[in-house]
Design an enzyme around this catalytic site. Structure first.
Site, short mmCIF file in Angstrom:
data_model
loop_
_atom_site.label_atom_id
_atom_site.label_comp_id
_atom_site.label_asym_id
_atom_site.label_seq_id
_atom_site.Cartn_x
_atom_site.Cartn_y
_atom_site.Cartn_z
N HIS A 82 101.83 53.87 130.11
CA HIS A 82 102.18 52.50 130.52
C HIS A 82 100.99 51.61 130.25
CE1 HIS A 82 104.13 49.44 132.97
NE2 HIS A 82 102.96 49.21 133.52
N ASP A 161 111.69 47.16 143.76
CA ASP A 161 110.63 46.49 142.99
C ASP A 161 111.21 45.34 142.17
OD1 ASP A 161 107.89 46.26 141.78
OD2 ASP A 161 109.09 46.65 140.00
N ARG A 168 108.00 37.69 143.81
CA ARG A 168 106.54 37.51 143.65
C ARG A 168 106.24 36.55 142.51
NH1 ARG A 168 104.55 43.15 142.41
NH2 ARG A 168 102.55 42.12 142.17
N SER A 183 103.99 48.65 142.64
CA SER A 183 105.07 48.26 141.74
C SER A 183 105.06 49.14 140.48
CB SER A 183 104.89 46.78 141.38
OG SER A 183 105.63 46.42 140.25
N LYS A 187 107.66 52.77 139.66
CA LYS A 187 108.50 52.88 138.46
C LYS A 187 108.10 54.10 137.63
CE LYS A 187 107.64 48.57 137.70
NZ LYS A 187 107.48 47.15 137.51
N1 URA Z 1 103.60 44.99 136.20
C1 URA Z 1 104.41 45.55 137.13
O1 URA Z 1 105.25 46.37 136.81
N2 URA Z 1 104.27 45.16 138.41
C2 URA Z 1 103.35 44.26 138.80
O2 URA Z 1 103.27 43.97 139.98
C3 URA Z 1 102.53 43.68 137.82
C4 URA Z 1 102.68 44.07 136.52
#
Ligand code: URA
Length: 424
Positions: A82, A161, A168, A183, A187
């Protein structure tokens, strides 16, 4: 328990219990807790932070808010990668087939690009026919058969999320290390991999603006990973200038292909090799230098590129049908000197406005448009020499706006390191 008690507790800098965190997150997901209440709690978290225990509980509550992918039917170690988002970031397109060509399983579910950073799925869809929406069953079979599958997110992964992130985004509560760490990690953990690699970008073109915050974010994510016994490795990399030369979907695929054939730009190669050699070194129990040698061999002998083609074919794409355009124009330098800075964030915005990215998830992308740099930080440029090429379809870019992205001086400044830290 009420949401007001929870907001007040966080406002007073007190530690929330797991039950309180679950009450807030699940209540927001089922709409018994309202946007304004959740925004207030999020802002209290932004201002007063969370302990590691709270952050791990928040991750766990979000992770369990939806589906969790079961990859137990995949034989072997599954690696996921990621990036916190960079401009010109095509690392996954190179690293995934490279590792897969050495027998590592890559089962990656990616989101789409939003804002100035592009998404891997969009880049892959610039290859005509490439199907990023395959069933979970086919996804697992493909990983078992050819070691690699790259698909868009399916199922209902981490809906908490999704809903909280959208809030957010519009309430000034994105920039919080516990919120970002939970967050991202919720995932990643829901996607079912055994090993998680995260490229934490730092700099003007990235979410983390300074090294100290990037380190804190990386340390928090590594701690979350450890609490699930999932080895998590974070590389902190500089995003003061775009990675490689190309920005824009098919342009980046082209650059990734060059890299897979052993002709990639040195900065892209450095990130790919550093991340991959940590994985290969650990999994094959070999020294880092030996791992690097092995990786370069795969790039130079065509095996990494062949794996990429296998991936493209398996998902229905035709590599000879990359969505490209010949319509382009050059932006030339107005002065002679050394390039000491290239504004990645701004160039990313310009590429997005040309059609390479989207402002909302419903926007359509022009896969063929974007920018290709002719110069990088540290290079010398003559007046009237090309700084970059703009590839266009319907919209064009403002020349002065592009020129402002380059700082050109009489003397050369020291170029910052690309790899700033490795945290595991
Ligand atoms: N990427 C994400 O998946 N979550 C965040 O809070 C910031 C960047």
């Amino acid at each position: 328990m009420t949401i007001i008690d929870i907001i007040n507790k966080k406002r007073l800098k007190q530690e929330l219990t797991r039950q309180e965190i679950a009450f807030a997150v699940n209540g927001y997901l089922d709409s018994t807790i309202k946007d304004y209440q959740m925004s207030s709690l999020l802002m209290a978290i932004v201002l007063n932070g969370m302990t590691d225990r709270e952050t791990i509980d928040l991750t766990d509550v979000m992770l369990n808010s939806g589906d969790i992918i079961d990859l137990s039917k995949v034989d072997g170690i599954i690696v996921d990668k990621h990036s916190t988002g960079g401009v010109g970031d095509k690392v996954t397109l190179v690293l995934a087939p490279l590792l897969a060509s050495l027998g590592i399983k890559i089962a990656k579910m990616s989101g789409r690009g939003l804002g100035h950073t592009g998404g891997t799925i969009d880049k892959l869809e610039s290859i005509k026919g490439f199907n990023t929406k395959i069933s979970e069953e086919k996804f697992i079979k493909q990983v078992n058969d050819i070691n690699i599958a790259l698909v868009g997110q399916t199922g209902n992964l981490v809906p908490a999320d999704k809903k909280i992130y959208a809030l957010r985004d519009v309430t000034g509560t994105v920039e919080s290390i516990p919120l970002i760490a939970s967050s991202i990690m919720s995932k990643k953990l829901a996607s079912g991999a055994d090993v998680i690699m995260i490229d934490v970008k730092v700099g003007s073109g990235a979410l983390m603006k300074n090294l100290e915050d990037a380190r804190k974010l990386a340390q928090t994510m590594v701690k979350i990973g450890k609490s699930y016994r999932k080895p998590t490795i974070c590389l902190i990399t500089n995003m003061e200038e775009p990675l490689g030369f190309a920005i824009g979907n098919s342009l980046e695929v082209k650059e990734a292909i060059d890299t897979l054939k052993g002709n990639g730009p040195s900065d892209l190669l450095e990130v790919v090799i550093t991340l991959s050699s940590i994985i290969i070194g650990a999994l094959k129990k070999i020294q880092n230098s030996e791992a690097q040698e092995l990786l370069f061999k795969q790039l130079n002998n065509g095996e990494a590129y062949n794996k990429f083609i296998e991936l493209v074919n398996a998902q229905g794409g035709d590599i000879n049908k990359l969505k490209t355009t010949n319509k382009s124009y050059s932006i030339k330098s107005k002065k002679t000197g050394y390039i000491n800075h290239i504004d990645a964030l701004h160039l990313g915005e310009i590429a997005k406005n040309l059609g390479a990215g989207r402002n909302t998830l419903d926007d359509k992308i022009d896969y063929e448009v974007g920018l290709v740099l002719n110069k990088k930080v540290g290079d010398f440029v003559e007046k009237d020499e090309e700084l970059l090429k703009v590839y266009v379809k319907e919209k064009s870019a403002n020349v002065n706006e592009i020129l402002e992205c380059f700082r050109i001086d009489e003397t050369l400044e020291k170029k910052p390191n690309l790899i700033l830290d490795i945290i595991k």
